[in-house]
Scaffold this motif. Structure first.
Motif, PDB file in Angstrom:
ATOM      1  N   GLN A  77       0.831  -1.194   0.000  1.00 54.00           N
ATOM      2  CA  GLN A  77       0.000   0.000   0.000  1.00 54.00           C
ATOM      3  C   GLN A  77       0.869   1.249   0.000  1.00 54.00           C
ATOM      4  OE1 GLN A  77      -2.918   0.177   3.224  1.00 54.00           O
ATOM      5  NE2 GLN A  77      -4.461   0.289   1.622  1.00 54.00           N
ATOM      6  N   HIS A  84       3.146  -7.770   1.544  1.00 54.29           N
ATOM      7  CA  HIS A  84       2.640  -8.766   2.481  1.00 54.29           C
ATOM      8  C   HIS A  84       2.092  -9.946   1.690  1.00 54.29           C
ATOM      9  CE1 HIS A  84       2.835  -5.780   5.725  1.00 54.29           C
ATOM     10  NE2 HIS A  84       2.345  -4.928   4.835  1.00 54.29           N
ATOM     11  N   LEU A 111      -2.144  -2.467   7.089  1.00 57.72           N
ATOM     12  CA  LEU A 111      -2.832  -1.937   5.911  1.00 57.72           C
ATOM     13  C   LEU A 111      -4.055  -1.165   6.370  1.00 57.72           C
ATOM     14  CD1 LEU A 111      -2.782  -5.172   3.697  1.00 57.72           C
ATOM     15  CD2 LEU A 111      -1.320  -3.168   3.410  1.00 57.72           C
ATOM     16  N   ALA A 116      -4.827  -0.368  -2.846  1.00 60.52           N
ATOM     17  CA  ALA A 116      -3.640  -1.180  -2.566  1.00 60.52           C
ATOM     18  C   ALA A 116      -3.181  -1.811  -3.872  1.00 60.52           C
ATOM     19  CB  ALA A 116      -3.953  -2.254  -1.528  1.00 60.52           C
TER      20      ALA A 116
END
Length: 149
Positions: A77, A84, A111, A116
């Motif tokens: 992000q 991740h 997040l 994203a």
């Protein structure tokens, strides 16, 4: 002992080791095999729960595998260089289109809801001289919207 955790760990290790070898596709880019018969898509929205559980989904098509195949996904992000890993699922490379859905937990504050960048990859472990080596069928990097569950 279940074989699934072992395969998941092996797949993760191969992806981590292979990642620096391949240049990542640009945002909203698609990388697929010649002829366009293999592909992976990412749904435009994913979910993010308050405990940091992320669910991503899409479709894939691949063919001609000789070893176990998987759909992996990751999310980042903003300008972060941290990606991740969001689970992984087994793939069936029979030339037909199949749905994939991966879920993983990244931590409650890693997040936030909103835009994203997701990367999804269809990868196979092909035997080569007794050692399984990664063969990439398709990859896609795309912006998605993470929504509340």
């Amino acid at each position: 002992m279940s074989l699934r955790p072992v395969l998941g760990a092996l797949t993760g290790a191969v992806l981590v080791l292979a990642a620096p070898l391949a240049s990542a596709p640009a945002a909203n880019a698609v990388v697929s095999a010649p002829g366009g018969t293999e592909a992976v898509t990412v749904d435009p929205t994913g979910t993010l729960a308050s405990d940091g559980t992320v669910t991503l989904s899409g479709t894939y098509r691949c063919s001609g595998n000789t070893g176990p195949a998987y759909v992996s996904s990751s999310v980042a992000q903003g300008d972060s260089t941290v990606r991740h890993g969001i689970g992984g699922s087994t793939a069936v490379c029979d030339g037909a289109e199949h749905a994939w859905r991966n879920t993983g937990r990244v931590g409650a504050d890693a997040l936030e809801h909103g835009t994203a960048q997701v990367e999804a990859t269809v990868m196979e472990l092909r035997p080569s001289g007794g050692l399984p080596l990664p063969h990439f069928h398709a990859a896609r990097r795309q912006d998605v919207t993470l929504t509340a569950v």
